[in-house]
Design a protein around this motif. Structure first.
Motif, mmCIF file in Angstrom:
data_model
loop_
_atom_site.group_PDB
_atom_site.id
_atom_site.type_symbol
_atom_site.label_atom_id
_atom_site.label_comp_id
_atom_site.label_asym_id
_atom_site.label_seq_id
_atom_site.Cartn_x
_atom_site.Cartn_y
_atom_site.Cartn_z
ATOM 1 N N ASP A 1 51.590 60.672 49.845
ATOM 2 C CA ASP A 1 52.562 61.719 50.137
ATOM 3 C C ASP A 1 51.873 63.085 50.099
ATOM 4 O O ASP A 1 51.270 63.445 49.090
ATOM 5 N N TYR A 2 51.948 63.813 51.212
ATOM 6 C CA TYR A 2 51.316 65.123 51.296
ATOM 7 C C TYR A 2 52.328 66.127 51.822
ATOM 8 O O TYR A 2 53.025 65.862 52.806
ATOM 9 N N GLU A 3 52.386 67.266 51.185
ATOM 10 C CA GLU A 3 53.329 68.300 51.587
ATOM 11 C C GLU A 3 53.001 68.831 52.981
ATOM 12 O O GLU A 3 51.851 69.170 53.276
ATOM 13 N N ASN A 4 53.998 68.848 53.840
ATOM 14 C CA ASN A 4 53.873 69.366 55.210
ATOM 15 C C ASN A 4 52.860 68.609 56.055
ATOM 16 O O ASN A 4 52.315 69.151 57.018
ATOM 17 N N GLN A 5 52.581 67.344 55.696
ATOM 18 C CA GLN A 5 51.666 66.528 56.479
ATOM 19 C C GLN A 5 52.357 65.219 56.858
ATOM 20 O O GLN A 5 52.967 64.552 56.012
ATOM 21 N N VAL A 6 52.263 64.851 58.124
ATOM 22 C CA VAL A 6 52.814 63.589 58.610
ATOM 23 C C VAL A 6 51.681 62.571 58.664
ATOM 24 O O VAL A 6 50.637 62.825 59.281
ATOM 25 N N THR A 7 51.861 61.431 58.020
ATOM 26 C CA THR A 7 50.783 60.440 57.941
ATOM 27 C C THR A 7 51.270 59.045 58.308
ATOM 28 O O THR A 7 52.467 58.752 58.294
ATOM 29 N N LYS A 8 50.313 58.203 58.625
ATOM 30 C CA LYS A 8 50.574 56.782 58.843
ATOM 31 C C LYS A 8 49.432 55.992 58.210
ATOM 32 O O LYS A 8 48.261 56.352 58.395
ATOM 33 N N GLU A 9 49.762 54.963 57.476
ATOM 34 C CA GLU A 9 48.756 54.169 56.770
ATOM 35 C C GLU A 9 48.319 52.977 57.604
ATOM 36 O O GLU A 9 49.116 52.362 58.315
ATOM 37 N N TYR A 10 47.026 52.646 57.503
ATOM 38 C CA TYR A 10 46.453 51.519 58.246
ATOM 39 C C TYR A 10 45.653 50.634 57.299
ATOM 40 O O TYR A 10 45.064 51.115 56.326
ATOM 41 N N ASN A 11 45.619 49.345 57.618
ATOM 42 C CA ASN A 11 44.766 48.392 56.904
ATOM 43 C C ASN A 11 44.020 47.566 57.943
ATOM 44 O O ASN A 11 44.640 46.862 58.750
ATOM 45 N N LEU A 12 42.688 47.680 57.941
ATOM 46 C CA LEU A 12 41.860 46.936 58.883
ATOM 47 C C LEU A 12 41.119 45.829 58.147
ATOM 48 O O LEU A 12 40.498 46.075 57.114
ATOM 49 N N GLU A 13 41.204 44.623 58.684
ATOM 50 C CA GLU A 13 40.501 43.492 58.069
ATOM 51 C C GLU A 13 39.156 43.309 58.758
ATOM 52 O O GLU A 13 39.068 43.279 59.988
ATOM 53 N N THR A 14 38.084 43.197 57.968
ATOM 54 C CA THR A 14 36.749 43.031 58.511
ATOM 55 C C THR A 14 36.427 41.544 58.682
ATOM 56 O O THR A 14 37.165 40.682 58.217
ATOM 57 N N ARG A 15 35.319 41.269 59.319
ATOM 58 C CA ARG A 15 34.970 39.878 59.606
ATOM 59 C C ARG A 15 34.640 39.067 58.354
ATOM 60 O O ARG A 15 34.702 37.842 58.378
ATOM 61 N N ASP A 16 34.306 39.758 57.245
ATOM 62 C CA ASP A 16 34.042 39.036 56.001
ATOM 63 C C ASP A 16 35.255 39.039 55.071
ATOM 64 O O ASP A 16 35.149 38.675 53.898
ATOM 65 N N GLY A 17 36.426 39.439 55.603
ATOM 66 C CA GLY A 17 37.658 39.341 54.836
ATOM 67 C C GLY A 17 38.012 40.562 54.003
ATOM 68 O O GLY A 17 39.030 40.545 53.318
ATOM 69 N N ALA A 18 37.220 41.611 54.069
ATOM 70 C CA ALA A 18 37.530 42.830 53.312
ATOM 71 C C ALA A 18 38.646 43.603 54.017
ATOM 72 O O ALA A 18 38.856 43.454 55.222
ATOM 73 N N ILE A 19 39.334 44.425 53.249
ATOM 74 C CA ILE A 19 40.384 45.280 53.794
ATOM 75 C C ILE A 19 39.955 46.735 53.661
ATOM 76 O O ILE A 19 39.629 47.195 52.562
ATOM 77 N N ILE A 20 39.936 47.443 54.772
ATOM 78 C CA ILE A 20 39.600 48.869 54.773
ATOM 79 C C ILE A 20 40.886 49.647 54.991
ATOM 80 O O ILE A 20 41.526 49.545 56.045
ATOM 81 N N ASN A 21 41.267 50.409 53.975
ATOM 82 C CA ASN A 21 42.505 51.172 53.999
ATOM 83 C C ASN A 21 42.238 52.594 54.493
ATOM 84 O O ASN A 21 41.244 53.206 54.126
ATOM 85 N N GLY A 22 43.118 53.085 55.347
ATOM 86 C CA GLY A 22 42.927 54.425 55.878
ATOM 87 C C GLY A 22 44.230 55.115 56.186
ATOM 88 O O GLY A 22 45.305 54.511 56.195
ATOM 89 N N LEU A 23 44.132 56.411 56.434
ATOM 90 C CA LEU A 23 45.290 57.242 56.762
ATOM 91 C C LEU A 23 45.025 58.012 58.041
ATOM 92 O O LEU A 23 43.905 58.464 58.294
ATOM 93 N N ARG A 24 46.085 58.158 58.824
ATOM 94 C CA ARG A 24 46.035 59.024 59.992
ATOM 95 C C ARG A 24 46.955 60.212 59.738
ATOM 96 O O ARG A 24 48.124 60.041 59.362
ATOM 97 N N PHE A 25 46.417 61.406 59.902
ATOM 98 C CA PHE A 25 47.180 62.633 59.738
ATOM 99 C C PHE A 25 47.471 63.203 61.135
ATOM 100 O O PHE A 25 46.558 63.323 61.955
ATOM 101 N N PHE A 26 48.717 63.539 61.372
ATOM 102 C CA PHE A 26 49.128 63.995 62.696
ATOM 103 C C PHE A 26 49.232 65.519 62.768
ATOM 104 O O PHE A 26 49.737 66.161 61.834
#
Length: 292
Positions: A43-68
């Protein structure tokens, strides 16, 4: 004689023990991750975000955010952060780019935030290429900017060297991570021990896009001279920006830093007609004789 032999053997054993400890403990020394629960809500003040989870080929999860950004997007900034905490805290810096009309993607490296997986230099490089490829699916490369901060500067440079982004911006970069650690452990065989050498200087020469290097002149962790050396590797594409008095963690507190970002993000580079300049004028080194 026996005393000196015993002393030398003791020193050698201690040296080897320190080397082994350094090799196996360097992950704990280099990375300072903040872990977040899976259900954590960003949660960020005055920021619109969307969360992403990308799965890698070895099964790891890379978590990220997109700020608009507000309004129409000019492109995407892939922001690669430093070695501490998580994107929970780093997210507050996204505003420096969204205010200029750019989407911002931030990701947590393995073991940071909500990201999982066993960490290694090879794995992180592979993960970031996956992230870059995902961005390319919806954004052409001539609208992608790579921004690497401190530790992230090496990974950003590697990405730029094997792809074709619009621009590479390095914030407080190191010549190589081996060089940084050598300042504190000059007598250790770091070239053999370091698992994260991150040779920024090697990758930089293969970058084909404009390169902007920003560095504080009073940086105690990574000296300003490292950026001076980096700027000489690919000089035709590189511009060095100095934040006078800036340290390693406070460049965002300087007005000059934000003016630099404004110039970098919003000013199109101009082509200079060198034939109309003094580039070929050479100062005479000979002293003229006085007439008598």
């Amino acid at each position: 004689m026996a005393y000196w032999i015993s002393t030398i053997v003791t020193i050698l054993i201690i040296y080897i023990a320190i080397s082994i400890a350094l090799y196996y403990l360097q992950d704990y020394m280099l990375f300072k991750p903040e872990k977040l629960p899976k259900d954590f809500q960003f949660d960020y003040e005055n920021q619109v975000t969307k969360e992403y989870n990308l799965e890698t080929r070895d099964g790891a999860i890379i978590n990220g955010l997109r700020f608009f950004p507000k309004g129409e997007s000019k492109g995407v900034v892939l922001y690669l952060k430093g070695n501490s905490k998580s994107i929970k805290g780093w997210g507050k810096f996204a505003v420096d780019f969204t205010r200029h009309g750019y989407n911002v993607f931030m990701v947590d490296y393995r073991g940071f935030g909500k990201s999982t997986g066993r960490r290694s230099q090879k794995a992180i490089k592979r993960d970031l290429q996956v992230v870059y490829n995902k961005i390319k699916e919806k954004t052409s490369e001539n609208h992608i900017i790579l921004y690497g901060r401190s530790l992230g500067s090496g990974f950003a440079t590697k990405l730029a060297s094997t792809n074709h982004p619009k621009m590479l911006i390095l914030d407080a970069p190191y010549y190589s991570l081996t060089k940084v650690t050598a300042r504190y452990m000059p007598f250790m065989p770091l070239s053999l021990l370091i698992k994260y050498p991150l040779p920024t200087y090697k990758w930089l020469k293969y970058v084909q896009c404009p390169i902007h290097i920003i560095h504080g002149t009073d940086d105690k962790l990574i000296p300003f001279k490292s950026s001076v050396k980096l700027s000489q590797i690919n000089p035709k594409l590189t511009k060095l920006h100095s934040v006078i008095g800036g340290g390693h963690k406070n460049l965002n507190n300087y007005e000059s830093y934000h003016k630099m970002l404004d110039d970098i993000l919003n000013r199109e580079p101009k082509t200079i007609d060198l034939e109309s300049t003094s580039i070929n004028v050479i100062h005479s080194s000979k002293k003229t004789k006085k007439k008598t």
